[in-house]
Structures are given as C-alpha cells and as structure tokens.
Scaffold this motif. Structure first.
Motif, PDB file in Angstrom:
ATOM      1  N   ALA A 175       1.036  -1.053   0.146  1.00  0.00           N
ATOM      2  CA  ALA A 175       0.030  -0.214  -0.222  1.00  0.00           C
ATOM      3  C   ALA A 175       0.994   0.693   0.071  1.00  0.00           C
ATOM      4  CB  ALA A 175      -1.217   0.288   1.086  1.00  0.00           C
ATOM      5  N   ARG A 176       1.792   1.271   0.938  1.00  0.00           N
ATOM      6  CA  ARG A 176       3.241   1.983   0.377  1.00  0.00           C
ATOM      7  C   ARG A 176       3.656   2.590  -0.445  1.00  0.00           C
ATOM      8  NH1 ARG A 176       7.468   3.384   2.180  1.00  0.00           N
ATOM      9  NH2 ARG A 176       8.476   1.536   2.246  1.00  0.00           N
ATOM     10  N   TYR A 206      13.215   1.882   9.851  1.00  0.00           N
ATOM     11  CA  TYR A 206      11.975   2.427   9.143  1.00  0.00           C
ATOM     12  C   TYR A 206      11.299   1.458   8.875  1.00  0.00           C
ATOM     13  CZ  TYR A 206      10.790   4.975   4.528  1.00  0.00           C
ATOM     14  OH  TYR A 206      10.291   5.034   3.435  1.00  0.00           O
ATOM     15  N   ALA A 207      11.718  -0.016   8.925  1.00  0.00           N
ATOM     16  CA  ALA A 207      11.869  -1.169   8.194  1.00  0.00           C
ATOM     17  C   ALA A 207      10.612  -1.548   8.932  1.00  0.00           C
ATOM     18  CB  ALA A 207      12.962  -1.676   7.685  1.00  0.00           C
ATOM     19  N   VAL A 238      10.679   5.338  20.450  1.00  0.00           N
ATOM     20  CA  VAL A 238       9.941   4.450  19.410  1.00  0.00           C
ATOM     21  C   VAL A 238       9.454   3.476  20.190  1.00  0.00           C
ATOM     22  CG1 VAL A 238      12.382   2.863  18.977  1.00  0.00           C
ATOM     23  CG2 VAL A 238      10.505   3.364  17.541  1.00  0.00           C
ATOM     24  N   ASP A 239       7.961   3.388  19.421  1.00  0.00           N
ATOM     25  CA  ASP A 239       6.899   2.385  19.007  1.00  0.00           C
ATOM     26  C   ASP A 239       7.168   1.687  17.625  1.00  0.00           C
ATOM     27  OD1 ASP A 239       5.097   0.403  19.203  1.00  0.00           O
ATOM     28  OD2 ASP A 239       3.744   2.258  18.841  1.00  0.00           O
ATOM     29  N   ILE A 240       8.317   0.874  17.865  1.00  0.00           N
ATOM     30  CA  ILE A 240       8.467  -0.326  16.556  1.00  0.00           C
ATOM     31  C   ILE A 240       6.326  -0.436  16.114  1.00  0.00           C
ATOM     32  CG2 ILE A 240      10.873  -0.877  17.339  1.00  0.00           C
ATOM     33  CD1 ILE A 240       9.622  -3.922  17.849  1.00  0.00           C
ATOM     34  N   HIS A 241       5.382  -0.945  17.071  1.00  0.00           N
ATOM     35  CA  HIS A 241       4.410  -1.099  15.903  1.00  0.00           C
ATOM     36  C   HIS A 241       3.254  -0.025  15.543  1.00  0.00           C
ATOM     37  CE1 HIS A 241       5.562  -5.555  17.825  1.00  0.00           C
ATOM     38  NE2 HIS A 241       5.350  -4.814  18.824  1.00  0.00           N
ATOM     39  N   PRO A 285       3.296   2.779  12.735  1.00  0.00           N
ATOM     40  CA  PRO A 285       4.417   3.379  11.584  1.00  0.00           C
ATOM     41  C   PRO A 285       4.390   4.762  11.797  1.00  0.00           C
ATOM     42  CG  PRO A 285       2.493   1.493  10.640  1.00  0.00           C
ATOM     43  CD  PRO A 285       2.195   2.159  12.604  1.00  0.00           C
ATOM     44  N   LYS A 286       3.710   5.637  12.575  1.00  0.00           N
ATOM     45  CA  LYS A 286       3.680   7.083  12.493  1.00  0.00           C
ATOM     46  C   LYS A 286       5.283   7.543  13.414  1.00  0.00           C
ATOM     47  CE  LYS A 286      -1.154   9.031  10.888  1.00  0.00           C
ATOM     48  NZ  LYS A 286      -1.763   9.516  12.212  1.00  0.00           N
TER      49      LYS A 286
END
Length: 305
Positions: A94-95, A202-203, A272-275, A277-278
């Motif tokens: 989608a991105r 980022y990934a 960071v919250d790896i779950h 995306p923002k």
C-alpha cells in the motif's frame, strides 16, 4: 493490491512538487525530491568526513556544496534503480503502490533513461575532485548495484544499505586528503551501524506487507528484540565516531560537543514504538538532526581547543 492514497508515501503537497510542471512530477517522485530525508542520510557521512579531514580548520565550503548536490542527485539515482528492481513488489504494498513505476506513470525505458541522466550529472560532480577521490567514488557503484537485490536473499539488507549510504565517509576524506586511513575507515564502520539502526526502525513500517510478499529485513529478523539491538547499533556508532575523532586528532572539545548527538539517539531508542508506523517514521526522519549534530561536533573539534 490497489493503491491506497492514505497509506501511500506519495504526497502532492510541498513546495517542490507544487513548483514542478505536472509532466515532470513523476520524476520528482521517482527520485524522491519531495522527501529529502534519504538524501540527507547519504550526505551527512560525506560532511562528517570532510570535517574530520580538515586538520584544524573550517571545512571546505565548496566541497560541502558539491557533496550536497551530489548526494541529492545520487540518492535520486539510487531510488530510480531501487524502484526498477522492486517494481513487482512495490505494486503489492500500500505504501509504495502509487510510486511512478508500479502505477504506470513512468515506463521502465524512461526510468532507465532518467537513471543514465542522473548518473551523468553525478559524474560531472565527481570529476571536480582529485584522481584518487574519483577512483573511490567509482568503486561505490558496486554497493549501489548490489543493495536493491539483497532483501530477496538475506534478513540483513540494511548492512548492504549501510555499505552504500556511508561511502561518503571514505569519499569526503579522499577528496580533502587524497588518501584514506584509519580515521575514515572507522567513521565508515560507524555509519554502517547508524544505518542498521535507523533503517531497522524504518523497516518496521512495512513488516506486515513484507511478510506477505516475501521481502526480508532486519525488522523481521529482530522483531520485538529490536530495542536492544538499537542500543547495540547506536552505541557502537557513537563509540566509533568518538574513536574516529581521536584518530583524526580532533581536540577535546569534540567529545562534550558530541553529547547532544548521543542524547538524540537515546531518545530514539527510548521512545520508538515499533508497532506504530508514524512513530517509526518520525524517529527515522530525526536522524537528519543526529547527523547535523555530529557534523557540528566535528567542526567544534577542529576549530576549538
């Protein structure tokens, strides 16, 4: 997968996009001029290296400008190459489904022609430097060609991105000094660890889509252990940057000046919250600030103390 405009990383706002004639906008999107953070991440190791090689003086401003132009051009070329290689995958995420090649706005032939054009511009900048630096710059093409295909074969494609994106740590020093040595080599290793950190963050934005289409990344390999690995990547990066400063003979002032950069990385790891995306995208983008803080610390280490 149908293109979702809300999920897409293509955005129509922004001064660069608005000032570009509609017929040229797909090429702006193709080389990511609307999203310059990647170009900054390519440029900053170059600026670090130029500052590191300056031997007690201010960095050569003309070199900073040339490397700035070169970074934006060659990052654009790398994006074109990556989109050509990933065209079958991008249309299923989608991105990336609205990107110019998978959406049909730019054909493969036109993308290849554009890639050659950008490569010629990059060569025109590279030949402004000494012969040794030109040779170092040409060698970087090996890493540029290899990286786009690594995500098919290894869960560590970020290593190969680091090899490519931090080549400027070698090239900047070569442009100033006409040689290489332990200091730029150490800085290059630091940059690779930095890339492993920020690109793992980022990934995490794409991990669900990557699982579905069979793309590998450190985000999938490290999973919920990512935060601990970020401590290792970023901690190693800072240690090697500090070591490179010592090897280059920077003054004592470099080390306290490096503290804000260390705090910036600590903020990334802690928050960071790896779950989310923002959250991942915000921390990824903040690495431009980290890179500028390191550059400032190196300049301080050259001109003070």
């Amino acid at each position: 997968m149908s293109a979702d405009s809300d999920a897409s990383d293509i955005r129509s706002e922004g001064m660069i996009v608005q000032l570009t004639p509609p017929i040229l906008r797909p090429y702006v999107y193709l080389m990511r001029l609307d999203r310059p953070y990647g170009a900054w991440l390519l440029l900053l190791p170059c600026w670090w290296s130029i500052a590191l090689a300056s031997q007690g003086t201010w960095p050569n401003v003309w070199f900073l400008v040339l490397f700035g132009l070169g970074a934006f051009i060659m990052r654009g070329a790398g994006c074109v190459m990556n989109d050509i290689a990933d065209r079958d995958f991008d249309g299923r995420v989608a991105r990336t489904a609205n990107r110019p090649i998978p959406s049909g706005q730019v054909t493969i032939k036109r993308a290849l022609a554009f890639l050659i054009f950008l490569g010629l511009l990059g060569c025109a900048i590279l030949v402004q430097f000494n012969t040794f630096a030109i040779g170092v710059g040409v060698l970087s093409l090996v890493t540029v060609v290899i990286y786009p295909y690594m995500k098919r074969f290894t869960y560590w494609p970020q290593v190969f991105l680091g090899l490519s994106f931090n080549w400027g740590a070698l090239l900047g020093w070569a442009a100033v000094q006409g040689s290489l040595g332990a200091a730029p080599g150490t800085l290059y290793a630091a940059g690779i660890l930095w890339t492993l950190g920020y690109d793992t963050i980022y990934a995490h934005q794409d991990k669900e889509d990557d699982i579905l289409i069979g793309i590998k990344s450190t985000a999938l390999r490290l999973g919920n252990a990512t935060r601990g690995w970020l401590v290792f990547f970023y901690g190693g990066c800072l240690a090697l940057i500090a070591l490179s400063g010592g090897l280059a003979g920077l003054s004592w002032a470099f080390y306290p000046a490096l503290i804000p950069a260390a705090l910036q990385l600590a903020w990334q790891v802690a928050s960071v919250d790896i779950h989310n995306p923002k959250s991942c995208l915000l921390r990824f983008k903040s690495n431009r600030d980290f890179g500028l803080l390191v550059f400032a610390a190196m300049v301080v280490g050259q001109v003070l103390g």
